[in-house]
Write a protein that holds these residues in place. Structure first.
Motif, PDB file in Angstrom:
ATOM      1  N   VAL A 164       5.123   8.641  -4.669  1.00 13.15           N
ATOM      2  CA  VAL A 164       5.967   8.185  -3.812  1.00 13.15           C
ATOM      3  C   VAL A 164       7.421   8.974  -3.989  1.00 13.15           C
ATOM      4  CG1 VAL A 164       7.157   6.611  -5.703  1.00 13.15           C
ATOM      5  CG2 VAL A 164       7.634   6.070  -3.142  1.00 13.15           C
TER       6      VAL A 164
ATOM      7  N   LEU B 158       8.291  -5.737   0.539  1.00 14.55           N
ATOM      8  CA  LEU B 158       7.865  -4.136   0.204  1.00 14.55           C
ATOM      9  C   LEU B 158       6.711  -3.973   0.996  1.00 14.55           C
ATOM     10  CD1 LEU B 158       8.932  -1.320  -0.461  1.00 14.55           C
ATOM     11  CD2 LEU B 158       7.872  -1.672  -2.770  1.00 14.55           C
ATOM     12  N   LEU B 159       6.479  -3.354   2.166  1.00 15.86           N
ATOM     13  CA  LEU B 159       5.208  -2.860   2.793  1.00 15.86           C
ATOM     14  C   LEU B 159       4.908  -1.246   2.707  1.00 15.86           C
ATOM     15  CD1 LEU B 159       5.618  -5.250   5.865  1.00 15.86           C
ATOM     16  CD2 LEU B 159       4.636  -5.729   3.797  1.00 15.86           C
ATOM     17  N   GLY B 160       3.882  -0.974   3.276  1.00 17.00           N
ATOM     18  CA  GLY B 160       3.360   0.358   3.398  1.00 17.00           C
ATOM     19  C   GLY B 160       1.918   0.458   3.242  1.00 17.00           C
TER      20      GLY B 160
ATOM     21  N   LYS C  27       3.765   1.704  -3.212  1.00 16.41           N
ATOM     22  CA  LYS C  27       4.556   0.430  -3.297  1.00 16.41           C
ATOM     23  C   LYS C  27       4.378   0.093  -4.992  1.00 16.41           C
ATOM     24  CE  LYS C  27       1.642  -1.436  -0.451  1.00 16.41           C
ATOM     25  NZ  LYS C  27       1.014  -0.344  -0.194  1.00 16.41           N
ATOM     26  N   SER C  28       3.380   0.066  -5.405  1.00 21.34           N
ATOM     27  CA  SER C  28       3.148  -0.368  -6.789  1.00 21.34           C
ATOM     28  C   SER C  28       3.933   0.512  -7.604  1.00 21.34           C
ATOM     29  CB  SER C  28       1.660  -0.432  -7.241  1.00 21.34           C
ATOM     30  OG  SER C  28       0.896  -1.447  -6.397  1.00 21.34           O
TER      31      SER C  28
ATOM     32  N   ASP D 259       3.715  -7.921  -7.544  1.00 21.69           N
ATOM     33  CA  ASP D 259       2.764  -6.754  -7.047  1.00 21.69           C
ATOM     34  C   ASP D 259       1.540  -7.588  -6.665  1.00 21.69           C
ATOM     35  OD1 ASP D 259       1.292  -4.559  -6.065  1.00 21.69           O
ATOM     36  OD2 ASP D 259       1.477  -3.687  -8.177  1.00 21.69           O
TER      37      ASP D 259
ATOM     38  N   VAL E 214       5.658  -7.135  -2.962  1.00 18.38           N
ATOM     39  CA  VAL E 214       4.577  -6.381  -2.390  1.00 18.38           C
ATOM     40  C   VAL E 214       3.546  -7.267  -2.019  1.00 18.38           C
ATOM     41  CG1 VAL E 214       2.883  -4.430  -2.449  1.00 18.38           C
ATOM     42  CG2 VAL E 214       5.166  -4.091  -3.509  1.00 18.38           C
TER      43      VAL E 214
ATOM     44  N   LEU F 116       7.658   1.646   3.155  1.00 16.91           N
ATOM     45  CA  LEU F 116       7.428   2.966   2.679  1.00 16.91           C
ATOM     46  C   LEU F 116       6.751   3.901   3.653  1.00 16.91           C
ATOM     47  CD1 LEU F 116       7.013   2.476  -1.043  1.00 16.91           C
ATOM     48  CD2 LEU F 116       8.902   2.533   0.268  1.00 16.91           C
TER      49      LEU F 116
ATOM     50  N   SER G 235      -3.712   3.695  -6.678  1.00 17.59           N
ATOM     51  CA  SER G 235      -2.927   2.570  -6.449  1.00 17.59           C
ATOM     52  C   SER G 235      -4.188   1.511  -6.513  1.00 17.59           C
ATOM     53  CB  SER G 235      -2.570   2.571  -5.101  1.00 17.59           C
ATOM     54  OG  SER G 235      -3.681   2.650  -4.071  1.00 17.59           O
TER      55      SER G 235
ATOM     56  N   ASP H 140      -4.648  -1.752   3.357  1.00 21.92           N
ATOM     57  CA  ASP H 140      -3.963  -1.835   4.662  1.00 21.92           C
ATOM     58  C   ASP H 140      -4.927  -1.988   5.904  1.00 21.92           C
ATOM     59  OD1 ASP H 140      -4.884   0.638   5.656  1.00 21.92           O
ATOM     60  OD2 ASP H 140      -3.549   1.674   4.420  1.00 21.92           O
TER      61      ASP H 140
END
Length: 497
Positions: free
Chosen positions: A29, A44-46, A52-53, A171, A203, A220, A415, A445
């Motif tokens: 990140v 919190l998305l992405g 994210k984590s 998370d 998340v 993100l 991740s 995702d």
């Protein structure tokens, strides 16, 4: 009962912050500029792998020092480095088993507060308050290992709440829960926030679960920085923003990516369960009995049911990894191919290219130090392929599941979504007749979900039988699965989804 003091909500500031794991060329990140005010509730998305984590772990102060990775910019809680303000934040991980420490419920909830040197006379009122907050109504001396998945998730949340953090970090807290468990955990969080006003960063890929109960959505960008930031209605529903999120692979309410149509056929019978009984341990009680099920080529079967009903136990028994408690489980000759009729008695080399298993916790099956070695492990030992043949087999799988840029990475630094895709890829590389997957879509995702579904549909068309333990009804429908509905006593077969 001693009164329980309430935590003071925390603030978050990130200025050009980033983190890179050791040995990695790509930043996990980077370029994060963000301010979160005390008491805000942030979703919190992405895309999978967007960091994210990593951001949550940074806020929890558990990423380590410069010897364990490289940091850029600044990340603070109330103006102080997270590593110097432990106790201000509390992190609940995707897998509750990975953070349970002690054998009894009361001791587990008290553990964090004890480590923060909270006076003894304050700890047990906190323990009882936290258990009440999450709705976990079990005796304090109850065994932590005897709890269901949903109960363990609530226990992990209670243990964090007893520390009275001003910042609650979640998370994917509902990742492996049944629909009822999802709402239970979410509602437990809301009860706590309504009482304490603590700051929340959660998340979650199940956007619709949280969209109506948070103040703000932060997305993100996979290439670094923030892709979107604002009120849920603006970020998730405004036409231009929604289109950008869908392109990036972010799940948005009401959207499901397109996947191929499944053409299931009446393939050859491979494995037959007759009156099968299964148990979690060698001497433990049977959790399911009287299961009749035939697995065939060119079909998908989804095992559905509430947490703790025996879905994973049934899957591991079908996979030849647990001995049947009773009844019959017979590998027919198209599957057995001379190895014998009892999968549990097969040698590992015979098992892996006949029945491949993807565990619920991906890291439980990793054996090597790099993603490439992990992908090569099965083909090298089972199929005895040449170097060129190994590359031809694993390279397309790595590309399809977006692992090509991670081939030199340590599997344990990936991740959650990346680890899941790697665990699936390692089994695909051995080309089994039956592929058994436990929660295959968690952490994905929209784009990686669609690619995984597409790949599995192609396997089914090619003759593989795909068996999935899942709570993902859209995944079940996309594969055209027959359904084995598990209720804690038996499994009932239903028509295709």
């Amino acid at each position: 009962m001693t009164a329980v003091a309430e935590p003071v909500p925390a603030s978050i500031t990130a200025k050009g912050w980033g983190w890179r794991h050791p040995g990695r060329t790509r930043w996990a990140v980077r370029n994060i500029d963000l301010t979160i005010e005390p008491g805000q509730r942030v979703l919190l998305l992405g895309a999978s792998g967007a960091g994210k984590s990593t951001l949550l772990h940074g806020l929890a102060g558990v990423l380590g020092d410069q010897d364990e990775g490289e940091q850029a910019g600044e990340l603070t809680i109330d103006g102080v480095s997270p590593a110097d303000s432990r106790g201000r934040s509390g992190l609940v991980l995707q897998d509750p088993d990975s953070q349970l420490v002690l054998a009894r419920v009361g001791d587990e909830v008290a553990f964090g507060a004890e480590n923060l040197a909270v006076p003894r006379n304050e700890i047990w009122p906190r323990v009882r308050q936290s258990l009440d907050d999450v709705g976990l109504d079990v005796p304090l001396n109850s065994s932590t290992t005897a709890l269901s998945g949903g109960q363990k998730q609530r226990l992990a949340l209670a243990a964090v709440l007893a520390m009275q953090p001003g910042l609650l970090l979640l998370d994917e807290p509902t990742a492996n829960l049944d629909p009822a468990g999802v709402l239970e955990v979410r509602d437990a969080v809301l009860r706590v926030l309504n009482r304490t006003s603590a700051t929340l960063v959660v998340v979650e890929h199940r956007v619709e679960i949280w969209a109506d109960v948070v103040d703000r959505v932060v997305v993100l960008d996979s290439d670094g920085g923030i892709l979107a930031d604002g009120a849920p209605a603006t970020v998730l529903r405004h036409e231009s923003t929604r289109a950008r999120l869908i392109e990036a692979g972010v799940w948005v309410p009401g959207y499901r990516p397109e996947t191929p149509t499944v053409r299931t056929g009446s393939g050859t019978d491979l494995l037959q369960a007759s009156g099968l009984s299964v148990a979690r341990t060698k001497r433990g009680p049977a959790v399911l009995s009287g299961v009749d099920l035939t697995l065939r080529r060119q079909e998908a079967v989804s095992v559905l049911g509430p947490n703790g009903a025996g879905k994973s136990t049934l899957a591991l028994t079908l996979a030849g990894l647990l001995r049947p408690r009773g009844g019959g489980l017979t590998a027919l000759e198209p599957l057995a191919r001379g190895a014998g009729a009892t999968p549990y008695e097969w040698k590992s080399a015979d098992l892996v290219n006949r029945i491949g298993t993807v565990f619920q916790e991906p890291e439980h099956q990793f054996l090597t130090n790099t993603v490439r070695e992990e992908l090569e492990f099965g083909p090298r030992r089972v199929a005895r392929l040449t170097e060129e043949e190994v590359r031809r087999r694993i390279d397309p799988i790595a590309e399809r599941l977006r692992l090509t840029g991670l081939l030199k990475a340590n599997p344990f630094t990936l991740s959650g979504g990346e680890r899941r895709r790697l665990s699936v890829a390692t089994m695909l590389a051995t080309n089994p007749d039956i592929l058994i997957l436990d929660e295959p879509t968690f952490g994905q995702d929209a784009n990686t979900w669609a690619e995984l579904v597409t790949l599995l549909v192609e396997l089914i068309h090619g003759g593989t039988c795909v068996v999935s333990v899942t709570h993902d009804r859209e995944y079940t429908a996309a594969l055209g699965s027959r359904i084995a509905a598990v209720d804690g006593t038996s499994a009932t077969l239903e028509a295709a989804a």
